[in-house]
Design an enzyme around this catalytic site. Structure first.
Site, PDB file in Angstrom:
ATOM      1  N   LYS A  88     -22.805  -6.310 -36.337  1.00 30.77           N
ATOM      2  CA  LYS A  88     -21.950  -6.588 -35.173  1.00 30.77           C
ATOM      3  C   LYS A  88     -22.726  -6.222 -33.908  1.00 30.77           C
ATOM      4  O   LYS A  88     -23.223  -5.100 -33.760  1.00 30.77           O
ATOM      5  CB  LYS A  88     -20.675  -5.754 -35.296  1.00 30.77           C
TER       6      LYS A  88
HETATM    7  C1  E4P Z   1     -12.617  -6.211 -33.580  1.00 34.59           C
HETATM    8  O1  E4P Z   1     -13.664  -6.362 -34.123  1.00 34.59           O
HETATM    9  C2  E4P Z   1     -12.323  -5.080 -32.719  1.00 34.59           C
HETATM   10  O2  E4P Z   1     -12.896  -3.960 -33.320  1.00 34.59           O
HETATM   11  C3  E4P Z   1     -10.852  -4.830 -32.595  1.00 34.59           C
HETATM   12  O3  E4P Z   1     -10.106  -5.933 -33.036  1.00 34.59           O
HETATM   13  C4  E4P Z   1     -10.422  -4.315 -31.258  1.00 34.59           C
HETATM   14  O4  E4P Z   1      -9.032  -4.163 -31.263  1.00 34.59           O
HETATM   15  P1  E4P Z   1      -8.256  -3.310 -30.147  1.00 34.59           P
HETATM   16  O5  E4P Z   1      -8.340  -4.065 -28.865  1.00 34.59           O
HETATM   17  O6  E4P Z   1      -6.865  -3.205 -30.667  1.00 34.59           O
HETATM   18  O7  E4P Z   1      -8.971  -1.985 -30.075  1.00 34.59           O
END
Ligand code: E4P
Length: 218
Positions: free
Chosen positions: A87
């Site tokens: 990522k």
């Molecule tokens: C996705 O990869 C992110 O880690 C995640 O969906 C972020 O979500 P949030 O905005 O609820 O922290």
């Protein structure tokens, strides 16, 4: 449509996997910290533990923000298990890193994506997955779901193969509307996945069926 769970909690990952509908896991540095996972070796061991639960698609995020650092970390993460997807944040060096990883067959998830222009860049670089954040756009009074529709249109216009991984999904209607729009993947917390089960007519209907059966059969 693929379902990923957005957590680093092993019990929640196991519970979602046991439901039989889980296709992967997304984590981020905040989610890892929430579980108290810290230190290079512990972080790698935790990713391995997640990989041991699920069949594929475990997003592990780099911490470096320079190209050299991201490449080094990405190689280390990819070595943990074939299920790892590296990522990478949507920044200039991130795009360069995605291009390099893609040319070497390492899968990537481009994260922190908030605009159609960013989505185009990530697809051009060959990201395997794109993570547009719905909830965080909604939080600042922009329309997160409309953004998913824009990216779907753009990717379909050009046949981009990058999969749209709708992220920052906060409730079931986000998930259902992503399905209507045609997002390839949705990642969300366990409570959103299990909330899909709920309907009051299911509960009252089942209670009536069981009561009628009891009446007839004693
Ligand atoms: C996705 O990869 C992110 O880690 C995640 O969906 C972020 O979500 P949030 O905005 O609820 O922290």
């Amino acid at each position: 449509m693929k379902f990923f769970i957005d957590t680093a909690n092993l019990n929640e990952i196991k519970e979602a996997y046991d439901l039989g509908v889980l296709d992967g896991v997304t984590t981020n540095p905040s989610l890892m910290a929430k579980e108290g996972i810290k230190g290079h070796d512990n972080i790698k061991a935790h990713y391995k533990a997640i990989c041991n639960i699920v069949d594929n698609n475990v997003s592990a995020e780099v911490i470096a923000t320079d190209l050299e650092g991201m490449i080094k970390e990405g190689y280390e993460l990819a070595k943990i298990d074939d299920k790892i997807v590296v990522k990478v944040p949507m920044i200039k060096d991130g795009i360069k890193a995605i291009k390099k990883f893609n040319s070497e067959g390492i899968r990537t998830n481009c994260t922190l994506v908030f605009s159609p222009g960013q989505a185009i860049l990530a697809a051009k670089a060959g990201a395997s997955y794109l993570s547009p954040f719905i909830g965080r756009l909604d939080d600042i009074s922009q329309d997160g779901l409309e953004f998913i529709s824009q990216v779907r249109l753009i990717y379909d216009n050009y046949g981009f193969e990058t999969e749209i991984l709708a992220a920052s999904v906060r409730h079931t209607m986000h998930l259902v509307q992503c399905a209507e729009i045609g997002a390839d993947v949705v990642t969300c917390p366990l409570n959103v996945i299990t909330a899909l089960l709920n309907h009051p007519l299911t509960d009252s209907g089942l209670a009536k069926f069981l009561a009628d059966h009891k009446k007839a059969n004693g």
